[in-house]
Design a protein around this motif. Structure first.
Motif, short mmCIF file in Angstrom:
data_model
loop_
_atom_site.label_atom_id
_atom_site.label_comp_id
_atom_site.label_asym_id
_atom_site.label_seq_id
_atom_site.Cartn_x
_atom_site.Cartn_y
_atom_site.Cartn_z
N GLU A 41 9.56 13.59 -9.36
CA GLU A 41 8.32 13.91 -8.65
C GLU A 41 7.88 15.34 -8.93
O GLU A 41 6.70 15.62 -9.12
CB GLU A 41 8.52 13.70 -7.14
CG GLU A 41 7.24 13.82 -6.35
CD GLU A 41 7.44 13.57 -4.86
OE1 GLU A 41 6.46 13.72 -4.11
OE2 GLU A 41 8.58 13.22 -4.45
N SER A 42 8.86 16.25 -9.02
CA SER A 42 8.54 17.66 -9.29
C SER A 42 7.90 17.83 -10.67
O SER A 42 7.22 18.82 -10.94
CB SER A 42 9.80 18.54 -9.19
OG SER A 42 10.65 18.31 -10.31
N ARG A 43 8.11 16.86 -11.55
CA ARG A 43 7.54 16.91 -12.90
C ARG A 43 6.28 16.06 -13.04
O ARG A 43 5.77 15.90 -14.14
CB ARG A 43 8.59 16.44 -13.91
CG ARG A 43 9.69 17.45 -14.04
CD ARG A 43 10.71 17.12 -15.05
NE ARG A 43 11.67 18.20 -15.06
CZ ARG A 43 12.95 18.11 -15.41
NH1 ARG A 43 13.41 16.94 -15.81
NH2 ARG A 43 13.73 19.15 -15.38
N GLY A 44 5.85 15.48 -11.95
CA GLY A 44 4.66 14.65 -12.00
C GLY A 44 4.90 13.29 -12.64
O GLY A 44 3.97 12.63 -13.09
N VAL A 45 6.17 12.87 -12.70
CA VAL A 45 6.52 11.58 -13.28
C VAL A 45 6.55 10.54 -12.17
O VAL A 45 7.25 10.70 -11.18
CB VAL A 45 7.90 11.64 -13.99
CG1 VAL A 45 8.26 10.27 -14.56
CG2 VAL A 45 7.90 12.70 -15.09
N LYS A 46 5.75 9.47 -12.36
CA LYS A 46 5.71 8.39 -11.36
C LYS A 46 6.35 7.14 -11.94
O LYS A 46 5.71 6.39 -12.68
CB LYS A 46 4.25 8.09 -10.98
CG LYS A 46 3.61 9.15 -10.10
CD LYS A 46 2.21 8.75 -9.70
CE LYS A 46 2.22 7.66 -8.63
NZ LYS A 46 0.85 7.32 -8.15
N PRO A 47 7.62 6.89 -11.64
CA PRO A 47 8.30 5.71 -12.18
C PRO A 47 7.68 4.41 -11.68
O PRO A 47 7.13 4.35 -10.57
CB PRO A 47 9.74 5.84 -11.69
CG PRO A 47 9.87 7.26 -11.23
CD PRO A 47 8.51 7.67 -10.78
N ILE A 48 7.78 3.38 -12.49
CA ILE A 48 7.40 2.03 -12.07
C ILE A 48 8.69 1.30 -11.72
O ILE A 48 9.57 1.13 -12.57
CB ILE A 48 6.62 1.30 -13.18
CG1 ILE A 48 5.27 1.98 -13.41
CG2 ILE A 48 6.45 -0.18 -12.85
CD1 ILE A 48 4.45 1.42 -14.56
N ASP A 49 8.81 0.89 -10.46
CA ASP A 49 10.04 0.24 -10.01
C ASP A 49 9.91 -1.28 -10.11
O ASP A 49 8.92 -1.80 -10.63
CB ASP A 49 10.42 0.69 -8.59
CG ASP A 49 9.33 0.35 -7.56
OD1 ASP A 49 8.39 -0.42 -7.89
OD2 ASP A 49 9.42 0.86 -6.43
N PHE A 50 10.90 -1.99 -9.59
CA PHE A 50 10.90 -3.45 -9.70
C PHE A 50 9.71 -4.06 -8.96
O PHE A 50 9.10 -5.02 -9.43
CB PHE A 50 12.22 -4.01 -9.16
CG PHE A 50 12.36 -5.50 -9.33
CD1 PHE A 50 12.47 -6.05 -10.60
CD2 PHE A 50 12.38 -6.35 -8.23
CE1 PHE A 50 12.59 -7.44 -10.77
CE2 PHE A 50 12.51 -7.72 -8.39
CZ PHE A 50 12.61 -8.26 -9.67
N THR A 51 9.36 -3.47 -7.82
CA THR A 51 8.19 -3.95 -7.08
C THR A 51 6.93 -3.78 -7.92
O THR A 51 6.06 -4.66 -7.96
CB THR A 51 8.05 -3.19 -5.75
OG1 THR A 51 9.25 -3.36 -4.99
CG2 THR A 51 6.87 -3.69 -4.94
N GLY A 52 6.83 -2.64 -8.61
CA GLY A 52 5.69 -2.39 -9.49
C GLY A 52 5.64 -3.40 -10.63
O GLY A 52 4.57 -3.90 -11.00
N TRP A 53 6.81 -3.70 -11.19
CA TRP A 53 6.86 -4.70 -12.27
C TRP A 53 6.39 -6.06 -11.76
O TRP A 53 5.66 -6.78 -12.45
CB TRP A 53 8.28 -4.82 -12.85
CG TRP A 53 8.53 -6.16 -13.48
CD1 TRP A 53 9.40 -7.11 -13.06
CD2 TRP A 53 7.85 -6.71 -14.63
NE1 TRP A 53 9.31 -8.23 -13.86
CE2 TRP A 53 8.37 -8.02 -14.83
CE3 TRP A 53 6.85 -6.25 -15.48
CZ2 TRP A 53 7.94 -8.85 -15.85
CZ3 TRP A 53 6.42 -7.08 -16.52
CH2 TRP A 53 6.96 -8.35 -16.70
N LYS A 54 6.78 -6.42 -10.53
CA LYS A 54 6.39 -7.73 -9.98
C LYS A 54 4.86 -7.80 -9.82
O LYS A 54 4.26 -8.87 -10.01
CB LYS A 54 7.07 -7.96 -8.63
CG LYS A 54 8.57 -8.17 -8.72
CD LYS A 54 8.95 -9.39 -9.53
CE LYS A 54 8.70 -10.68 -8.78
NZ LYS A 54 9.10 -11.87 -9.59
N LYS A 55 4.23 -6.68 -9.51
CA LYS A 55 2.76 -6.65 -9.42
C LYS A 55 2.14 -6.91 -10.79
O LYS A 55 1.15 -7.64 -10.93
CB LYS A 55 2.28 -5.30 -8.87
CG LYS A 55 2.61 -5.05 -7.41
CD LYS A 55 2.14 -3.66 -7.02
CE LYS A 55 2.59 -3.28 -5.62
NZ LYS A 55 2.25 -1.88 -5.31
#
Length: 482
Positions: free
Chosen positions: A436-450
């Motif tokens: 988060e401190s680097r502005g990186v927004k990971p895509i998690d499993f919930t995101g993949w399901k979307k």
């Protein structure tokens, strides 16, 4: 630190190798953890540079492989595990470094794949119209950073290679666009590209003989069912001596492959006898020539473009040794695709074995070493899949790899201090704060399901099960939507 805290493992790469290893690690830990003195609890964080998981299954296998669905659903089931945390859209080496991972994880396992072709070392390889299989596969599989358009102007095409990737490439070049669309998840740009493909004649060149090819039976069966395509073989290629037949019979997979190739020979004869038809007996408008014992020696050019390919006939002995005959044949082609192997990626901070084309590891046991020459082991670092052994073996091979590496990891953790809990920072949210401190927004499993739900809904509009998204920003928009 005590065994009350869970073991923490970082896996780099969320393709089959990384997902299988994560699953096997958790299973083996439950089974052997108490006996080894490392406990039975672990958290695995799976980092993937692409916005979506599944690596080779999604982006390295031809879209018309029926087994993809089964493999993908098995991998997805594994990811739906509270002990496995998916971090897609996070690139190792830039978004997070090796030292930062070692501060937070007790072991780091590299399961990175391969996206580059081995170079084609033939005169004329730099001509316009010569393509590596990897880039073509990226195009037809909708790889997020791959080409969006592909030049399919050539009416006569050559494919060089004796393995499954060569078969995939050849099959897609001979595909009927509507048939492919109806059966697969190809995006619109690939459908339009294949629809405009002008290829009418394809030559597949395999350097060794029928008994030494590396095709899977499944690949051969898919080749047999191409609408509008006539298969053509050379009878002489199938004149196998007793010693070769005996040698091929020793290995079950080789024997099955040879039997299937002989079935193809019969099919090709029937296609010719019935008036140049396809597998269903319909008139064929494309011809697919399969040449064994044929080693390309030069790509011929004119005005900087491919105009032909020069091939030398070879002989292959029962033990697989190939000798050249000095007999040459030239074929007119306007495009050449080479599928002679991939080169797995290097990883920042990890030594690379150029000769074996994989991350440097000790005697193939998956323990990362200081260099390819120096067998000194670097603690807490491991490799599996193609990262460990180079670009050989089918997807299923990664399971046996994973079991070996997991066994070694558990053995090493059992010997380490604090029951293997050696990473100083044990806060499970520490990695999230860092990203988060680097502005990186990971895509998690919930995101993949979307993302997956969207792809399914887009496919359903056209009567298809799935339709791939290919744009990185679209992936992010879907995954992070509230």
């Amino acid at each position: 630190m005590t065994q009350d805290s869970e073991l923490r493992i970082a896996v780099i790469g969320a393709g089959p190798a990384g997902v299988y290893s994560s699953d096997i690690f958790l299973r083996q830990l439950k089974k052997l953890g108490d006996e080894l003195g490392v406990g039975t609890e672990a958290r695995i964080d799976l980092f993937e540079k692409l916005p979506v998981p599944f690596g080779l299954v999604r982006y390295g296998v031809a879209p018309d492989h029926p087994s993809i669905k089964f493999i993908s659903s098995a991998l997805e089931k594994t990811l739906d595990n509270p002990d496995i945390h998916l971090y897609c859209d996070v690139e190792f080496g830039s978004d997070v470094t090796l030292d930062e991972l070692l501060d937070r994880y007790d072991a780091v396992l590299f399961a990175t794949g391969a996206v580059k072709d081995k170079p084609l070392k033939l005169e004329g390889a730099d001509l316009d119209g010569v393509y590596g299989a990897a880039k073509f596969v990226e195009w037809y599989d909708g790889y997020p950073t791959g080409a969006r358009e592909w030049p399919l102007e050539a009416e006569e095409v050559a494919v060089i290679g004796g393995g499954n990737v060569a078969m995939d490439v050849a099959r897609e070049l001979m595909r009927n666009a509507d048939d492919l669309k109806n059966r697969t998840d190809i995006p619109d740009n690939v459908y339009e590209g294949i629809k405009a493909n002008k290829a009418k004649t394809l030559h597949l060149f395999i350097r060794r003989g029928v008994a030494q090819a590396k095709f899977s039976v499944q690949e051969l069966r898919e080749m047999e069912k191409l609408p509008g395509v006539q298969l053509i073989i050379d009878e002489d290629d199938f004149e196998l001596d007793d010693e070769t037949i005996e040698e091929a019979g020793k290995d079950k997979l080789t024997r099955q492959m040879v039997e299937e190739l002989f079935a193809i020979r019969e099919m090709a004869e029937d296609m010719e006898d019935d008036g140049d038809v396809d597998f269903e007996g319909n008139p064929a408008d494309r011809q697919y020539f399969i040449h064994f014992n044929s080693a390309p020696v030069e790509i011929l050019g004119e005005d900087g473009k491919v105009r032909g390919i020069k091939v030398e006939r070879t002989r292959t002995s029962a033990d697989g040794k190939m000798t050249r005959t000095g007999e040459f044949v030239e074929y007119p082609v306007q495009a050449v695709y080479h599928a002679i192997g991939y080169k797995p990626e290097a990883a920042p901070g990890i030594a690379y074995d150029e000769k074996g084309a994989h991350l440097a590891n000790a005697n193939g046991d998956g323990r990362i070493t200081v260099s390819a020459e120096d067998g000194e082991i670097r603690e807490r670092l491991y490799a599996t899949g193609w990262a460990k052994r180079g670009p050989v073996g089918l997807i299923g091979s990664t399971k046996s790899d994973a079991l070996l590496i997991v066994t070694n990891m558990l053995e090493d953790l059992a010997k380490a201090a604090e029951g293997g809990r050696v990473a100083p920072d044990r806060d499970p949210e520490s990695i999230d704060r860092l990203l988060e401190s680097r502005g990186v927004k990971p895509i998690d499993f919930t995101g993949w399901k979307k993302i997956d739900a969207y792809e399914r809904s887009e496919g359903a509009k056209e009567g298809r099960e799935h339709k791939k998204v290919i744009d990185n920003e679209k992936f992010r928009e879907l995954a992070h939507a509230e």
